[in-house]
Design a protein around this motif. Structure first.
Motif, PDB file in Angstrom:
ATOM      1  N   VAL A 154      28.659  46.660   4.979  1.00  0.00           N
ATOM      2  CA  VAL A 154      27.971  45.365   5.019  1.00  0.00           C
ATOM      3  C   VAL A 154      26.622  45.606   5.675  1.00  0.00           C
ATOM      4  O   VAL A 154      26.564  46.009   6.848  1.00  0.00           O
ATOM      5  N   ARG A 155      25.535  45.379   4.957  1.00  0.00           N
ATOM      6  CA  ARG A 155      24.211  45.752   5.444  1.00  0.00           C
ATOM      7  C   ARG A 155      23.871  45.062   6.761  1.00  0.00           C
ATOM      8  O   ARG A 155      23.222  45.663   7.636  1.00  0.00           O
ATOM      9  N   GLU A 156      24.268  43.834   6.931  1.00  0.00           N
ATOM     10  CA  GLU A 156      23.919  43.121   8.159  1.00  0.00           C
ATOM     11  C   GLU A 156      24.543  43.786   9.378  1.00  0.00           C
ATOM     12  O   GLU A 156      23.904  43.891  10.432  1.00  0.00           O
ATOM     13  N   TYR A 157      25.789  44.254   9.238  1.00  0.00           N
ATOM     14  CA  TYR A 157      26.437  44.920  10.373  1.00  0.00           C
ATOM     15  C   TYR A 157      25.800  46.275  10.644  1.00  0.00           C
ATOM     16  O   TYR A 157      25.699  46.708  11.797  1.00  0.00           O
ATOM     17  N   ASN A 160      22.606  46.918  10.113  1.00  0.00           N
ATOM     18  CA  ASN A 160      21.349  46.583  10.787  1.00  0.00           C
ATOM     19  C   ASN A 160      21.585  46.258  12.255  1.00  0.00           C
ATOM     20  O   ASN A 160      20.815  46.666  13.130  1.00  0.00           O
ATOM     21  N   LEU A 161      22.667  45.527  12.526  1.00  0.00           N
ATOM     22  CA  LEU A 161      22.972  45.166  13.910  1.00  0.00           C
ATOM     23  C   LEU A 161      23.303  46.409  14.725  1.00  0.00           C
ATOM     24  O   LEU A 161      22.848  46.548  15.877  1.00  0.00           O
ATOM     25  N   ALA A 162      24.065  47.322  14.127  1.00  0.00           N
ATOM     26  CA  ALA A 162      24.430  48.556  14.825  1.00  0.00           C
ATOM     27  C   ALA A 162      23.221  49.445  15.087  1.00  0.00           C
ATOM     28  O   ALA A 162      23.231  50.247  16.031  1.00  0.00           O
ATOM     29  N   VAL A 163      22.186  49.322  14.290  1.00  0.00           N
ATOM     30  CA  VAL A 163      20.964  50.107  14.492  1.00  0.00           C
ATOM     31  C   VAL A 163      20.016  49.408  15.464  1.00  0.00           C
ATOM     32  O   VAL A 163      19.431  50.042  16.352  1.00  0.00           O
ATOM     33  N   LEU A 164      19.854  48.099  15.328  1.00  0.00           N
ATOM     34  CA  LEU A 164      18.842  47.386  16.101  1.00  0.00           C
ATOM     35  C   LEU A 164      19.201  47.227  17.575  1.00  0.00           C
ATOM     36  O   LEU A 164      18.308  47.257  18.440  1.00  0.00           O
ATOM     37  N   LEU A 165      20.463  47.050  17.903  1.00  0.00           N
ATOM     38  CA  LEU A 165      20.828  46.891  19.312  1.00  0.00           C
ATOM     39  C   LEU A 165      20.482  48.136  20.130  1.00  0.00           C
ATOM     40  O   LEU A 165      19.813  48.020  21.178  1.00  0.00           O
ATOM     41  N   ILE A 220      21.156  37.694  12.449  1.00  0.00           N
ATOM     42  CA  ILE A 220      22.470  38.223  12.064  1.00  0.00           C
ATOM     43  C   ILE A 220      23.580  37.588  12.884  1.00  0.00           C
ATOM     44  O   ILE A 220      24.585  37.116  12.340  1.00  0.00           O
ATOM     45  N   VAL A 221      23.418  37.556  14.206  1.00  0.00           N
ATOM     46  CA  VAL A 221      24.514  37.068  15.052  1.00  0.00           C
ATOM     47  C   VAL A 221      24.729  35.570  14.881  1.00  0.00           C
ATOM     48  O   VAL A 221      25.868  35.091  14.965  1.00  0.00           O
ATOM     49  N   VAL A 222      23.646  34.829  14.610  1.00  0.00           N
ATOM     50  CA  VAL A 222      23.807  33.393  14.359  1.00  0.00           C
ATOM     51  C   VAL A 222      24.371  33.162  12.960  1.00  0.00           C
ATOM     52  O   VAL A 222      25.290  32.355  12.773  1.00  0.00           O
TER      53      VAL A 222
END
Length: 417
Positions: free
Chosen positions: A63-66, A68-73, A195-197
């Motif tokens: 899932v691309r959003e997850y 992205n989240l795993a990279v951005l944090l 993403i989180v919202v």
């Protein structure tokens, strides 16, 4: 063509500008010619990007959003650490523990930056031939040219930025990199919040939703701020080299210094051209690409004994015809009909499994998805898959096309708001 110039510019130009400043700063902090950490980070980020693209295109695992989240944090954490190392210690080049720490942080930063940005660039070519029988046509060539021009544009911006910032003092480069890094991190933070919202990973309050919406509506301002910082520096460097009066022991050395000054001015001019092109692309070009498609309202045909009867002379001209049916609960169900060749019709809902009920329109004898602008292969309309319209059963009999109301209302849920 314009679509891909805009897409590549929006995706890659911010990172290319940041890297143009960062590479100069890195040379100050680590010493010229020390690039092992940078190359290592680049190849790690590139490898992660390739793996993501392959998994995304061949499996449903990612899932691309997850991702992205795993990279951005961790990216935000690394950027915070880099900010500390920019100022402590101030010695240039670094040595000992500080040097090792800055090398590690630089390695991680480049890996994460590339790992976040490069997948978008790698995904674009997969769309070139969608809806086409062959890649050997002018439409596909136009997309390839637009993509290549976008890549060229952002690379020129990177090299021009690096060349310009090399003319500034170490202190100025440090302050300016801190400024562009804050803008870059702010855009990343907005993506994290989106993403989180959007995924309900945090409570969806009205304030958070408003921040995300307002931020996304003005997302191009992050790019404009980055370009403004670089443009001001370019003006300073240009004026400095335009009015410089080099002095040297002999005429040959004076000519060499003048040639160097001309080279610096040319890079400033290159950056100006790139920024003007990029600004026009993401403003005027984007407005042109995203202009709303004006459609004629779909035609409603009376129902007889649970069936809709479409006279063949109404639909046998090879054009896209849009119809509507109102369900008992008032929901409008839209469907489309097009004659594909002398013996076959394509019939489907005005909706697909990917883009929902956004629908289709006809442009230059081609059927286009309104939402994603993908060109449909006419021969595949009436078959499931991809961005094709959801197939709708029909039969041709007694000079009419027969469509069952029951079949239409079975997909009523697709058109509910």
């Amino acid at each position: 063509m314009l679509k891909y110039i805009i897409a590549v510019t929006n995706s890659a130009l911010p990172l290319m500008l940041v890297l143009g400043v960062f590479f100069v700063l890195y040379a100050h902090r680590m010493g010229p010619g020390v690039r092992k950490a940078l190359w290592g980070g680049f190849w790690l980020g590139a490898a992660a990007s390739v793996v993501l693209v392959l998994l995304k295109k061949n499996t449903g695992f990612v899932v691309r959003e997850y991702y992205n989240l795993a990279v951005l944090l961790p990216t935000l954490a690394v950027e915070a650490a880099m900010t500390v190392l920019l100022w402590l210690p101030k010695k240039n080049p670094l040595s000992g523990t500080a040097r090792a720490a800055f090398g590690i942080v630089s390695f991680l930063a480049l890996a994460l930056w590339v790992g976040f940005t490069l997948p978008d660039i790698l995904f674009f070519p997969f769309d070139f031939a969608v809806g086409m029988d062959t890649i050997f046509n002018t439409r596909c060539a136009s997309k390839v040219i637009g993509y290549a021009l976008g890549i060229l544009l952002v690379l020129l911006a990177h090299f021009a930025t690096a060349s310009i910032f090399r003319q500034l003092t170490r202190r100025a480069v440090t302050y300016l990199f801190q400024a562009v890094l804050l803008v870059f991190a702010a855009r990343q933070l907005l993506t994290v919040l989106q993403i989180v919202v959007g995924r309900n990973l945090v409570e969806r309050t009205a304030f958070r939703v408003r921040v995300v919406i307002d931020g996304l509506n003005h997302a191009e301002w992050f790019l404009f701020v980055l370009m403004t910082v670089c443009a001001v520096c370019a003006v300073v460097v240009y004026l400095r080299n335009r009015y410089a009066r080099p002095e040297a022991p002999n005429p040959a050395l004076v000519r060499k210094l003048r040639a160097v000054a001309r080279s610096h001015r040319r890079w400033c001019a290159v950056l100006a051209v790139v920024f003007v092109t990029a600004t026009l692309s993401v403003t005027v070009g984007a407005a042109y690409e995203n202009q709303a498609v004006v459609l004629e309202p779909p035609l409603e045909v009376a129902v007889r004994d649970g069936k809709i009867l479409l006279p063949l002379p109404m639909i046998d001209d090879g054009k896209l015809h849009r119809f509507r049916h109102e369900a008992p609960d008032g929901t409008e169900i839209r469907y489309i009909v097009i004659k594909k060749n002398e013996t076959a019709f394509g019939v489907g809902l005005d909706a697909c499994d990917i883009c929902g009920p956004s629908g289709y329109y006809e442009r230059n004898d081609q059927v286009i998805c309104i939402l994603c602008d993908v060109v449909m292969n006419k021969s595949t309309i009436g078959f499931p898959g991809g961005c094709n319209p959801v197939p709708l059963a029909f039969r041709v009999e007694d000079g009419h096309m027969h469509i069952s109301v029951e079949d239409l209302e079975r997909d009523l849920w697709r058109f509910k708001e």
